[in-house]
Design a protein around this motif. Structure first.
Motif, PDB file in Angstrom:
ATOM      1  N   CYS A 220       0.849  -1.190   0.000  1.00 58.02           N
ATOM      2  CA  CYS A 220       0.000   0.000   0.000  1.00 58.02           C
ATOM      3  C   CYS A 220       0.884   1.239   0.000  1.00 58.02           C
ATOM      4  O   CYS A 220       1.678   1.448   0.929  1.00 58.02           O
ATOM      5  CB  CYS A 220      -0.905  -0.016   1.233  1.00 58.02           C
ATOM      6  SG  CYS A 220      -2.186   1.260   1.217  1.00 58.02           S
TER       7      CYS A 220
ATOM      8  N   TYR B 154       1.499   2.939   3.743  1.00 61.00           N
ATOM      9  CA  TYR B 154       0.126   3.395   3.500  1.00 61.00           C
ATOM     10  C   TYR B 154      -0.024   4.891   3.766  1.00 61.00           C
ATOM     11  O   TYR B 154      -0.938   5.545   3.248  1.00 61.00           O
ATOM     12  CB  TYR B 154      -0.841   2.623   4.401  1.00 61.00           C
ATOM     13  CG  TYR B 154      -0.783   3.005   5.852  1.00 61.00           C
ATOM     14  CD1 TYR B 154      -1.634   3.971   6.383  1.00 61.00           C
ATOM     15  CD2 TYR B 154       0.156   2.428   6.712  1.00 61.00           C
ATOM     16  CE1 TYR B 154      -1.568   4.336   7.723  1.00 61.00           C
ATOM     17  CE2 TYR B 154       0.229   2.779   8.036  1.00 61.00           C
ATOM     18  CZ  TYR B 154      -0.631   3.741   8.542  1.00 61.00           C
ATOM     19  OH  TYR B 154      -0.560   4.107   9.857  1.00 61.00           O
ATOM     20  N   ALA B 155       0.895   5.478   4.553  1.00 61.63           N
ATOM     21  CA  ALA B 155       0.811   6.904   4.891  1.00 61.63           C
ATOM     22  C   ALA B 155       0.960   7.802   3.665  1.00 61.63           C
ATOM     23  O   ALA B 155       0.548   8.977   3.702  1.00 61.63           O
ATOM     24  CB  ALA B 155       1.876   7.255   5.930  1.00 61.63           C
TER      25      ALA B 155
ATOM     26  N   LEU C 194      -2.217   9.537   2.568  1.00 70.08           N
ATOM     27  CA  LEU C 194      -2.806  10.621   3.358  1.00 70.08           C
ATOM     28  C   LEU C 194      -2.675  11.950   2.642  1.00 70.08           C
ATOM     29  O   LEU C 194      -3.557  12.812   2.720  1.00 70.08           O
ATOM     30  CB  LEU C 194      -2.138  10.683   4.734  1.00 70.08           C
ATOM     31  CG  LEU C 194      -2.266   9.423   5.599  1.00 70.08           C
ATOM     32  CD1 LEU C 194      -1.557   9.608   6.929  1.00 70.08           C
ATOM     33  CD2 LEU C 194      -3.732   9.075   5.808  1.00 70.08           C
TER      34      LEU C 194
ATOM     35  N   ARG D  77      -8.634   8.165   3.205  1.00 70.25           N
ATOM     36  CA  ARG D  77      -8.636   6.704   3.158  1.00 70.25           C
ATOM     37  C   ARG D  77      -7.694   6.252   2.050  1.00 70.25           C
ATOM     38  O   ARG D  77      -7.088   7.066   1.357  1.00 70.25           O
ATOM     39  CB  ARG D  77     -10.044   6.170   2.915  1.00 70.25           C
ATOM     40  CG  ARG D  77     -10.725   6.659   1.655  1.00 70.25           C
ATOM     41  CD  ARG D  77     -12.187   6.252   1.618  1.00 70.25           C
ATOM     42  NE  ARG D  77     -12.886   6.759   0.454  1.00 70.25           N
ATOM     43  CZ  ARG D  77     -12.976   6.131  -0.710  1.00 70.25           C
ATOM     44  NH1 ARG D  77     -12.374   4.945  -0.847  1.00 70.25           N
ATOM     45  NH2 ARG D  77     -13.618   6.640  -1.730  1.00 70.25           N
ATOM     46  N   VAL D  78      -7.573   4.956   1.911  1.00 70.78           N
ATOM     47  CA  VAL D  78      -6.670   4.387   0.902  1.00 70.78           C
ATOM     48  C   VAL D  78      -7.509   3.628  -0.119  1.00 70.78           C
ATOM     49  O   VAL D  78      -8.669   3.304   0.137  1.00 70.78           O
ATOM     50  CB  VAL D  78      -5.649   3.441   1.571  1.00 70.78           C
ATOM     51  CG1 VAL D  78      -4.786   4.193   2.570  1.00 70.78           C
ATOM     52  CG2 VAL D  78      -6.338   2.256   2.227  1.00 70.78           C
TER      53      VAL D  78
ATOM     54  N   ASP E 108     -10.842   2.064   4.813  1.00 75.82           N
ATOM     55  CA  ASP E 108     -10.992   2.959   5.962  1.00 75.82           C
ATOM     56  C   ASP E 108      -9.754   2.868   6.857  1.00 75.82           C
ATOM     57  O   ASP E 108      -9.380   1.786   7.316  1.00 75.82           O
ATOM     58  CB  ASP E 108     -12.243   2.569   6.754  1.00 75.82           C
ATOM     59  CG  ASP E 108     -12.590   3.611   7.816  1.00 75.82           C
ATOM     60  OD1 ASP E 108     -11.764   4.498   8.074  1.00 75.82           O
ATOM     61  OD2 ASP E 108     -13.694   3.517   8.387  1.00 75.82           O
ATOM     62  N   LEU E 109      -9.126   4.021   7.134  1.00 71.05           N
ATOM     63  CA  LEU E 109      -7.911   4.034   7.948  1.00 71.05           C
ATOM     64  C   LEU E 109      -8.178   3.763   9.429  1.00 71.05           C
ATOM     65  O   LEU E 109      -7.234   3.600  10.202  1.00 71.05           O
ATOM     66  CB  LEU E 109      -7.199   5.386   7.800  1.00 71.05           C
ATOM     67  CG  LEU E 109      -6.542   5.629   6.436  1.00 71.05           C
ATOM     68  CD1 LEU E 109      -5.972   7.028   6.362  1.00 71.05           C
ATOM     69  CD2 LEU E 109      -5.461   4.606   6.170  1.00 71.05           C
ATOM     70  N   GLU E 110      -9.447   3.726   9.812  1.00 69.17           N
ATOM     71  CA  GLU E 110      -9.760   3.406  11.204  1.00 69.17           C
ATOM     72  C   GLU E 110      -9.598   1.916  11.482  1.00 69.17           C
ATOM     73  O   GLU E 110      -9.629   1.482  12.629  1.00 69.17           O
ATOM     74  CB  GLU E 110     -11.195   3.842  11.522  1.00 69.17           C
ATOM     75  CG  GLU E 110     -11.372   5.363  11.500  1.00 69.17           C
ATOM     76  CD  GLU E 110     -12.796   5.758  11.835  1.00 69.17           C
ATOM     77  OE1 GLU E 110     -13.643   4.842  12.048  1.00 69.17           O
ATOM     78  OE2 GLU E 110     -13.076   6.973  11.882  1.00 69.17           O
TER      79      GLU E 110
ATOM     80  N   LEU F 296      -6.862  -0.356  10.456  1.00 70.55           N
ATOM     81  CA  LEU F 296      -5.569  -0.621   9.831  1.00 70.55           C
ATOM     82  C   LEU F 296      -5.265  -2.109   9.716  1.00 70.55           C
ATOM     83  O   LEU F 296      -4.514  -2.527   8.849  1.00 70.55           O
ATOM     84  CB  LEU F 296      -4.451   0.073  10.622  1.00 70.55           C
ATOM     85  CG  LEU F 296      -4.331   1.590  10.434  1.00 70.55           C
ATOM     86  CD1 LEU F 296      -3.212   2.140  11.314  1.00 70.55           C
ATOM     87  CD2 LEU F 296      -4.074   1.942   8.978  1.00 70.55           C
TER      88      LEU F 296
ATOM     89  N   GLN G  35       0.121  -2.588   5.075  1.00 70.73           N
ATOM     90  CA  GLN G  35       0.736  -1.349   5.522  1.00 70.73           C
ATOM     91  C   GLN G  35       2.130  -1.124   4.946  1.00 70.73           C
ATOM     92  O   GLN G  35       2.623   0.001   4.943  1.00 70.73           O
ATOM     93  CB  GLN G  35       0.796  -1.331   7.052  1.00 70.73           C
ATOM     94  CG  GLN G  35      -0.586  -1.427   7.700  1.00 70.73           C
ATOM     95  CD  GLN G  35      -0.527  -1.392   9.212  1.00 70.73           C
ATOM     96  OE1 GLN G  35       0.314  -0.728   9.805  1.00 70.73           O
ATOM     97  NE2 GLN G  35      -1.434  -2.124   9.862  1.00 70.73           N
TER      98      GLN G  35
END
Length: 244
Positions: free
Chosen positions: A144, A149-150, A153, A168-169, A184-186, A188, A193
């Motif tokens: 990601c 994955y950051a 953002l 979100r990703v 959804d980043l909530e 993880l 990642q």
């Protein structure tokens, strides 16, 4: 002469096995380029792979000649073996040098290409060519973003036209076992990642270094075969060596 003949026969078996190993390395690099060619600007990247495959094909008749070589063999057979060994040495050294060169060069190129694709990703219409390429890359490598994955953002707010708090990703970052995942980043734990850059670099680096080591080891063995064949050639009268 008996030792040289025995060594040549042994090396003939080794060359047959080495042909399969070298063909595997060459095919691996070629397929990697074919699968991810949209990330590379240099179209010559698969060249070390093609040279390795060519060398692997030439190794097969070379192994046959080495195995059947003897002091009484035809001087034309011994001369052909010497020429094939020289040709193989040129091909393998060229492949090894190019593989080492591209192994160093590809890191910055991959980072630039991936960063561009992520920044241009359209989350509202992910059917574009660039967006599909990113999704395909992340699904294949189970990763990601570029570094992690950051990276998404920053890309979300600018290219997805969403408020920052709703970042979100892409769904291609979701692990397969979570069918309800929507990026959804909530949650993880439902996402890959690790970044794609390191994973792809590791694969390509493996392929290139594999070719480098295969070619280097084979070059040493072929020098031994050349010396052994030369010992057998020494016992031919001088005027019979004019065919060389």
């Amino acid at each position: 002469r008996p030792f040289a003949q025995s060594l040549l026969r042994f090396l003939g078996f080794i060359f047959w096995g080495a042909a399969a190993a070298l063909a595997f390395g060459g095919a691996f690099v070629i397929l990697m380029y074919k699968n991810y060619r949209y990330l590379f600007q240099d179209s010559f990247l698969p060249l070390p792979g093609w040279l390795a495959v060519a060398a692997a094909l030439i190794l097969l008749p070379t192994g046959v000649l080495a195995f059947s070589s003897s002091p009484k063999s035809s001087r034309y057979q011994q001369g052909t073996l010497m020429y094939l060994l020289l040709l193989l040495l040129c091909l393998e050294m060229s492949s090894a040098v190019l593989a080492q060169f591209y192994s160093i060069r590809m890191a910055s190129e991959l980072k630039s290409s991936m960063g561009y694709l992520v920044s241009r990703y359209n989350g509202t219409h992910p059917q574009g060519a660039g967006s599909r390429a990113v999704d395909e890359l992340q699904r294949k490598l189970r990763c990601c973003g570029v570094q992690s994955y950051a990276d998404w953002l920053k890309a979300t707010a600018s290219s997805w036209h969403l408020p920052a708090e709703k970042a979100r990703v892409p769904e291609s970052c979701c692990k397969e076992k979570y069918s309800h995942c929507r990026g959804d980043l909530e949650h993880l734990q439902q996402l890959f990642q690790e970044g794609c850059l390191k994973k792809l670099e590791d694969r390509l680096h493996f392929g290139m270094i594999y070719i480098v080591w295969c070619c280097t080891v084979l070059a040493v063995l072929q020098l031994l075969a050349g010396v052994s064949n030369g010992i057998l050639l020494r016992h031919q009268p001088f005027h019979d060596l004019r065919f060389l």
